[in-house]
Each structure stands twice: as C-alpha cells, then as structure tokens.
Design an enzyme around this catalytic site. Structure first.
Site, PDB file in Angstrom:
ATOM      1  N   GLY A  96       0.797  -1.231   0.009  1.00 21.79           N
ATOM      2  CA  GLY A  96       0.018  -0.088   0.121  1.00 21.79           C
ATOM      3  C   GLY A  96       0.773   1.414   0.008  1.00 21.79           C
ATOM      4  N   SER A 111       1.647   3.674  -2.716  1.00 20.74           N
ATOM      5  CA  SER A 111       1.734   4.387  -3.793  1.00 20.74           C
ATOM      6  C   SER A 111       1.241   6.015  -3.274  1.00 20.74           C
ATOM      7  CB  SER A 111       0.707   3.937  -4.870  1.00 20.74           C
ATOM      8  OG  SER A 111      -0.597   4.131  -4.235  1.00 20.74           O
ATOM      9  N   GLY A 151      18.594   7.989  -3.774  1.00 20.78           N
ATOM     10  CA  GLY A 151      20.033   7.233  -4.112  1.00 20.78           C
ATOM     11  C   GLY A 151      20.020   5.671  -4.018  1.00 20.78           C
ATOM     12  N   GLY A 188      14.442   0.234  -6.580  1.00 17.52           N
ATOM     13  CA  GLY A 188      13.260  -0.545  -6.196  1.00 17.52           C
ATOM     14  C   GLY A 188      12.449  -1.063  -7.345  1.00 17.52           C
ATOM     15  N   ASN A 212       1.189  -2.343   5.289  1.00 15.86           N
ATOM     16  CA  ASN A 212       0.724  -1.316   5.357  1.00 15.86           C
ATOM     17  C   ASN A 212      -0.515  -1.163   4.968  1.00 15.86           C
ATOM     18  OD1 ASN A 212       0.473   1.841   5.844  1.00 15.86           O
ATOM     19  ND2 ASN A 212       0.570   1.625   3.649  1.00 15.86           N
ATOM     20  N   TYR A 214     -13.730  -2.953   9.543  1.00 15.46           N
ATOM     21  CA  TYR A 214     -12.309  -2.549   9.661  1.00 15.46           C
ATOM     22  C   TYR A 214     -11.648  -2.625  11.140  1.00 15.46           C
ATOM     23  CZ  TYR A 214      -8.567   1.105   8.936  1.00 15.46           C
ATOM     24  OH  TYR A 214      -7.329   1.725   9.060  1.00 15.46           O
ATOM     25  N   ALA A 269     -10.768  -6.018  12.033  1.00 14.87           N
ATOM     26  CA  ALA A 269      -9.603  -6.533  11.363  1.00 14.87           C
ATOM     27  C   ALA A 269      -8.330  -5.740  11.714  1.00 14.87           C
ATOM     28  CB  ALA A 269      -9.708  -6.325   9.814  1.00 14.87           C
ATOM     29  N   LYS A 270      -8.308  -4.543  12.378  1.00 12.60           N
ATOM     30  CA  LYS A 270      -7.188  -3.956  12.707  1.00 12.60           C
ATOM     31  C   LYS A 270      -6.845  -4.443  14.241  1.00 12.60           C
ATOM     32  CE  LYS A 270      -5.848  -1.570   9.276  1.00 12.60           C
ATOM     33  NZ  LYS A 270      -4.436  -1.483   8.539  1.00 12.60           N
TER      34      LYS A 270
END
Length: 254
Positions: A17, A19, A59, A62, A93, A160, A163-164
């Site tokens: 996650g 982006s 530097g 990926g 994440n 949510y 699940a967390k």
C-alpha cells in the site's frame, strides 16, 4: 540520534500500500537509509511510479507491483511474484475501510473482503518472508493498525476496526514467536492522518471533531507516521519488541 544514515544499505524493504500516504513516505525514508524498496499498489499506478522516482532520487532503487490484496486471486498472484525474493524489512501497510457500512447492511462477502485486505494479506505475506529472516537471523516487520482497533472506529467501520484489532493481536503473537530468531516485530497505530483515506471516508465535520478532540489540535501527517515505522526498524529500537506504537497526537491517551 542516528549515526548511520545508510543503516539499511544492502537490505530489501517491502512496503504494501505504498503508492501514496503513509506507505509512500515510509518507502522513501527506507530508501534514504539505503534500502532497496518494493512498492505494492492496487489502483495508484501513477502514484507508485512517483514513489519509485523519489526512491531513486534518494540514491536507492526498487520495483513496483500491482496487486489487489482484498481478493484471494490478487493475494496469490502477489505471493507468486514475490517468490524467492529475500525481504529483510516488511511493512504491512495495505488496508482500507473499503466503504462505510452499517452492521446490519454488511454482506458476508464484504466482511470477508475487508478482513482479507486488512488482516489475512498481512498474515500471508508475513508467512512468505519470514523464512529468509529466520535463516538470516535478522529481520523487521511493522504492522500498521489503527486507533479504530482500540475504540471501534466511527460508524460504519466495524469490519475495519475488528480486522485491525486482530492485526494488533497478531503483532504480539509474531513478536513472541520470532524474537528468538532475531526478528523484531512491532506495529504502528495511526490516529487520524491527513491522507487520501480520510478524504475518501471522512467528512469535514468528522475531521473537525477529531481535531477538537486531539490535544495537539490537528491531524497527523504521513511523514510523522513513517518516521516511527523507520525508527522501529532501526538500531535505536533494538530492545523494542511486540509493541503497537500509538501515533495520534494525544487523541487516545489510555
């Protein structure tokens, strides 16, 4: 104080996650300290490409990889792509409320989707990367939970928050089991952070209420959470294990 600006040189970090938001900032900060970074995204290809460019400007280098971690086919395809890649740092994440849904309106399918994205995918990816960490005698996992795991979240966030909460419990279990192997497992529980997540799922009125209830009087930033993620993998955190660090500006003090 960190005296080793390239502490993660030669290591590979996988940030799911990543982006945008917290994941993106964590990916860049790991790159700044020398790590090669794998950037997983679902829909935000353009954002992932921006993050990869920032990683290279820092530097390092990926890869980016698209995967829908809310469905079994997407998780399985991602695990197949991951294959024998040796991951030294994993940041679980990826997560989302998917959509605000009152409890009586939940379908079993939607409940399962939310859990697969926020919990099951983290378990399966952790299981895939842990053998290398154990073999190497060193590794770092950071699980990203939420303040919702402790207070149940806002209306429509039951799946949510559940699940967390389970992810926070898994965090402790992994920490106990893999500490003897040299793997450090910790978590970060963000409060309300100024990201696309809350621009999508929270109203201005809801966010104003959070600001008023937060002693620091504002929302957090992705950079502030990312700093804690990177810290937990650093030498400065060498004796921290199995913790879930709350980053919420004092919103939840107990």
């Amino acid at each position: 104080m960190n005296n080793d600006p390239k502490e993660f040189d030669g290591l590979t970090a996988l940030v799911t996650g990543s982006s945008n938001g917290i994941g993106a900032e964590a990916a860049v900060k790991f790159a700044e300290r020398g790590a090669r970074v794998l950037i997983q995204y679902h829909r935000g290809k353009e954002g992932a490409e921006v993050v990869l460019r920032r990683v290279r400007e820092a530097g390092s280098d990926g890869e980016i990889r698209q995967a829908d971690l809310s469905h079994s086919d997407g998780v399985n395809a991602f695990l197949e792509w991951l294959g024998a890649r040796k991951i030294d740092i994993l940041v679980n994440n990826a997560g989302s409320l998917v959509k605000r849904t009152r409890f009586l309106e939940f379908t079993a399918e939607l409940w399962r989707e939310v859990f697969l994205l926020n919990l099951d995918s983290a378990m399966l990816i952790s299981k895939a990367v842990l053998p290398h960490m154990v073999e190497r005698g060193r590794g770092y996992i950071v699980n990203i939970s939420s303040v919702a795991a402790r207070n149940g979240g806002g209306l429509g966030a039951i799946a949510y928050s559940s699940a967390k909460a389970a992810l926070s419990a898994m965090n402790k279990g992994l920490a106990k089991e893999f500490a003897p192997a040299g793997v450090r497992v910790n978590g970060v529980s963000p409060g309300t952070i100024d990201t696309n997540y809350h621009r999508t799922f929270s109203t201005d009125q809801m966010l104003d209420g959070v600001r008023k209830a937060t002693p620091l009087g504002r929302l957090g930033t992705s950079e502030e959470v990312a700093d804690v993620i990177v810290f937990l993998c650093s030498k400065e955190a060498a004796f921290i294990q199995g913790q879930m660090i709350e980053v919420n500006g004092g919103f939840l003090l107990v």
